[in-house]
Design an enzyme around this catalytic site. Structure first.
Site: not given
Ligand code: NCD
Ligand code: ZN
Length: 327
Positions: A11, A13-14, A39, A92, A129, A163, A234, A250
């Protein structure tokens, strides 16, 4: 010295653009492959976008890393999913408004059922999620009945509760064969007290928010022992100005420290021999993946995590870690 075979981060986010070029090399350095979240703005909702994004990632990191791509959940036709299937590891689902760039997700979970039925038929896993509307500490618990309902209604659909942060979430794994979970590094280390109990720590703010000590203990037990729980960092970078703001975004940027900090934690828990299962073997079993022939070597050599990587503050900035990735 510790060798990890085919380490997987299930998991990540790139991001896109300059941020992609800044952060993706950290994941590619320490992991053979990673599950890439969709996302983006706009979200990744077509095969063409999946293929473009995959190319952008490979340009940023080179070919020794395998991005495992995902589609952002919407109502898909069977034909769309059939065409996308060879190029994705799963779809997702973000309930609308629950986290960063989730606005295009479904608001009503019943609307998802038709697409879930197609995914079940085609053998495409659902990554979810797992938070519903309600008080922030209860959001995961509020969503678990939806997960239960889907796990029961679609017994051949593999569902990954992303997560997981609560003991109740972990306990659900034992009730459904088709349910799995990822666990982050930070949820193994912190509770809400670390975020808000003293000075407020924006760089520890993420969704789902860190919970209670008893939840963290349950996550640790699952990370060590549960055959259906595996690692997903994450890692979710945001620029400094978005984190140190009156409305803090976040997300925790953990990619640069993920593997070394996990080694440190597993060592502390007397379970270094179980790291391989957590960061690779159980994910391979869950998804039916063939391990990638890449070995990453960890050395017990102290280093200090930098305060800043480009415009981002990494998780554990300024702290000394006992392990580092060799070479
Ligand atoms: C993630 C994000 O910033 O893309 N943020 C997070 O707090 N984990 C999105 C997500 O996985 O909820
Ligand atoms: Zn995430």
């Amino acid at each position: 010295m510790l060798n990890v075979h085919s380490p997987l981060d299930m998991h990540v986010h790139l991001r896109q653009g300059d941020m992609l070029n800044l952060v993706a090399p950290y994941t590619a350095r320490d992991f053979a492959a990673a599950v890439v979240m969709p996302n983006l703005t706009p979200p990744v909702t077509s095969l063409a976008q999946v293929l473009d994004y995959r190319q952008a990632i490979l340009r940023a990191v080179g070919e020794s890393f395998t991005p495992l791509m995902t589609l952002f959940f919407r109502a898909y036709s069977r034909a769309e999913l059939l065409e996308a299937r060879p190029h994705i590891i799963g779809v997702k689902l973000y309930p609308a408004g629950m986290t960063t760039n989730s606005e295009d997700g479904p608001a009503d979970m019943d609307e998802a059922r038709a697409t879930l039925a197609i995914m079940e038929e085609l053998g495409i896993p659902l990554l979810v999620h797992g938070e519903g509307c309600g008080f922030v500490m209860d959001r995961e618990a509020l969503f678990l009945p939806v997960v239960e309902d889907w796990a029961r209604s679609f017994p051949r659909l593999r569902i990954v509760l992303e997560h997981v942060t609560t003991r109740a979430g972990v306990e659900l794994l034992d009730r459904f064969d088709n349910l799995f979970a990822t666990i982050t590094l930070h949820h193994l280390l912190i509770t809400l007290d670390d975020v808000l109990g003293g000075l407020m720590r924006p760089h520890l703010f993420c969704k789902p928010v860190a919970k209670r000590p008893e939840d963290r203990d349950a996550l640790r037990r699952a990370a060590l022992n549960h055959p259906k729980a595996f690692f997903g960092s994450d890692t979710a970078p945001h620029p400094l100005e978005a984190k140190e703001a009156s409305g803090c975004a976040a997300g925790i940027f953990s990619a640069p420290v993920a593997l070394p900090a996990l080694a440190g934690l597993f060592e502390e828990l007397g379970a270094l021999d179980r790291l391989q299962a957590f960061v690779s073997d159980r994910a391979c079993a869950a998804y039916g993946l063939t391990p990638i022939p890449r070995q990453v070597r960890l050395e017990r050599r102290a280093w200090i995590v930098p305060e800043r990587i480009g415009c981002v503050t990494p998780y554990l900035a300024g702290q000394t870690l006992a392990w580092q990735v060799a070479g």
